[in-house]
Design a protein around this motif. Structure first.
Motif, PDB file in Angstrom:
ATOM      1  N   GLN A 136       0.813 -14.081  12.232  1.00 40.30           N
ATOM      2  CA  GLN A 136       1.330 -13.009  11.399  1.00 40.30           C
ATOM      3  C   GLN A 136       0.395 -12.774  10.218  1.00 40.30           C
ATOM      4  O   GLN A 136       0.502 -13.459   9.190  1.00 40.30           O
ATOM      5  CB  GLN A 136       2.740 -13.310  10.906  1.00 40.30           C
ATOM      6  CG  GLN A 136       3.338 -12.148  10.122  1.00 40.30           C
ATOM      7  CD  GLN A 136       4.783 -12.342   9.750  1.00 40.30           C
ATOM      8  OE1 GLN A 136       5.315 -13.450   9.814  1.00 40.30           O
ATOM      9  NE2 GLN A 136       5.452 -11.269   9.378  1.00 40.30           N
ATOM     10  N   PRO A 137      -0.507 -11.793  10.327  1.00 43.49           N
ATOM     11  CA  PRO A 137      -1.335 -11.447   9.171  1.00 43.49           C
ATOM     12  C   PRO A 137      -0.453 -10.873   8.064  1.00 43.49           C
ATOM     13  O   PRO A 137       0.661 -10.391   8.315  1.00 43.49           O
ATOM     14  CB  PRO A 137      -2.288 -10.385   9.728  1.00 43.49           C
ATOM     15  CG  PRO A 137      -2.251 -10.561  11.216  1.00 43.49           C
ATOM     16  CD  PRO A 137      -0.856 -11.019  11.520  1.00 43.49           C
ATOM     17  N   ARG A 138      -0.983 -10.892   6.854  1.00 47.45           N
ATOM     18  CA  ARG A 138      -0.214 -10.408   5.706  1.00 47.45           C
ATOM     19  C   ARG A 138       0.203  -8.955   5.922  1.00 47.45           C
ATOM     20  O   ARG A 138      -0.584  -8.146   6.386  1.00 47.45           O
ATOM     21  CB  ARG A 138      -1.062 -10.532   4.438  1.00 47.45           C
ATOM     22  CG  ARG A 138      -0.337 -10.175   3.173  1.00 47.45           C
ATOM     23  CD  ARG A 138      -1.252 -10.400   1.948  1.00 47.45           C
ATOM     24  NE  ARG A 138      -0.624  -9.955   0.726  1.00 47.45           N
ATOM     25  CZ  ARG A 138       0.243 -10.677   0.025  1.00 47.45           C
ATOM     26  NH1 ARG A 138       0.562 -11.882   0.447  1.00 47.45           N
ATOM     27  NH2 ARG A 138       0.772 -10.191  -1.088  1.00 47.45           N
ATOM     28  N   ASP A 139       1.443  -8.653   5.617  1.00 52.78           N
ATOM     29  CA  ASP A 139       1.983  -7.291   5.698  1.00 52.78           C
ATOM     30  C   ASP A 139       2.004  -6.744   7.124  1.00 52.78           C
ATOM     31  O   ASP A 139       1.998  -5.521   7.321  1.00 52.78           O
ATOM     32  CB  ASP A 139       1.204  -6.331   4.782  1.00 52.78           C
ATOM     33  CG  ASP A 139       1.353  -6.699   3.320  1.00 52.78           C
ATOM     34  OD1 ASP A 139       0.412  -6.444   2.552  1.00 52.78           O
ATOM     35  OD2 ASP A 139       2.415  -7.254   2.958  1.00 52.78           O
ATOM     36  N   GLN A 140       2.012  -7.627   8.104  1.00 46.91           N
ATOM     37  CA  GLN A 140       2.164  -7.208   9.489  1.00 46.91           C
ATOM     38  C   GLN A 140       3.272  -8.025  10.136  1.00 46.91           C
ATOM     39  O   GLN A 140       3.748  -9.010   9.574  1.00 46.91           O
ATOM     40  CB  GLN A 140       0.870  -7.398  10.277  1.00 46.91           C
ATOM     41  CG  GLN A 140      -0.278  -6.517   9.798  1.00 46.91           C
ATOM     42  CD  GLN A 140      -1.499  -6.623  10.697  1.00 46.91           C
ATOM     43  OE1 GLN A 140      -1.377  -6.776  11.911  1.00 46.91           O
ATOM     44  NE2 GLN A 140      -2.669  -6.549  10.096  1.00 46.91           N
ATOM     45  N   GLY A 141       3.685  -7.613  11.305  1.00 47.57           N
ATOM     46  CA  GLY A 141       4.680  -8.374  12.046  1.00 47.57           C
ATOM     47  C   GLY A 141       4.035  -9.473  12.852  1.00 47.57           C
ATOM     48  O   GLY A 141       2.812  -9.481  13.052  1.00 47.57           O
TER      49      GLY A 141
END
Lengths: 112, 114
Positions: A37-42
């Motif tokens: 889960q990268p930052r600001d992603q699902g």
């Protein structure tokens, strides 16, 4: 009942270093998932197992990432030669045929 | 491919106001998709809020509800009156069924203010 346990909770690496993440699923769950889960992603699936067998690893960057679940219980996800683009939270989850999917709290990886 | 699109956050709502977080999906490789809403409260892991496996049905939990609309390929999350404790990140997801993985939206951060 204990939930899905992951360790470590945090990791900070320099580019080129290796790291391993460990997951202990809920007892009795035959299916284990690793998500990135990268930052600001699902969450995005990397690989999942049923017992010790890999069911789908098509999204796992095989040149640097590897995952094993040798006895069909605990699992290890390893990154060889980490890159800045690997910075993300790594989530482990588990389930069985008649249960929902339960997630661990994740390992937050920062590669500098 | 299979994908989920949801309301971009952050979303700020006053306590006791109503909430809707939009979610639409595309399921080209899944004949009968199951739809989910997950929530991550601060400091906690991702957890299932509700799920619906049959088109036309509604799921509900903790005052939230979502209806699986196959015609509009939507699964919007609604609550009539939010509380500060609802502040969290909400994820819409779709999957094929038990024992298979899920595809997630990008998440919507909800902040409920007094």
């Amino acid at each position: 009942e204990a939930g899905v346990t992951q360790s470590p909770r945090y990791a900070v690496l320099q580019e080129g270093q290796a790291v391993s993440f460990w997951c202990d699923p809920i007892s009795g769950h035959d299916t284990l998932y690793w998500y990135q889960q990268p930052r600001d992603q699902g969450p995005q699936l990397l690989v999942y197992f049923r017992d010790e067998a890999v069911i789908d690893n098509s999204q796992l960057p095989s040149d640097r990432f590897s995952a094993v679940r040798p006895k069909g219980t605990n699992s290890t996800l390893k990154i060889q030669s980490a890159k800045q683009g690997d910075t993300a939270t790594y989530l482990c989850a588990s389930s069985s045929a008649n249960t929902e999917v339960f997630f661990g709290k994740g390992t937050r990886l920062t590669v500098v | 491919g299979d994908s989920v699109t949801q309301t971009e956050g952050p979303v700020t709502v006053s306590e006791s106001e109503s909430l809707i977080i939009n979610c639409t999906y595309s399921a080209t490789s899944i004949a009968y998709p199951n739809l989910f809403w997950y929530v991550r409260y601060p400091g906690e892991g991702l957890q299932l809020l509700l799920k619906v496996i049959t088109a036309g049905q509604k799921g509900s939990s903790r005052g939230f509800e979502a209806t699986y609309n196959k015609e509009t390929t939507s699964f919007h999350l609604q609550k009539a009156s939010v509380q500060e404790s609802d502040s969290a990140v909400y994820y819409c997801a779709l999957g094929e069924g038990s024992g298979t993985y899920q595809r997630f939206g990008t998440g919507t951060k909800l902040q409920v203010v007094p």
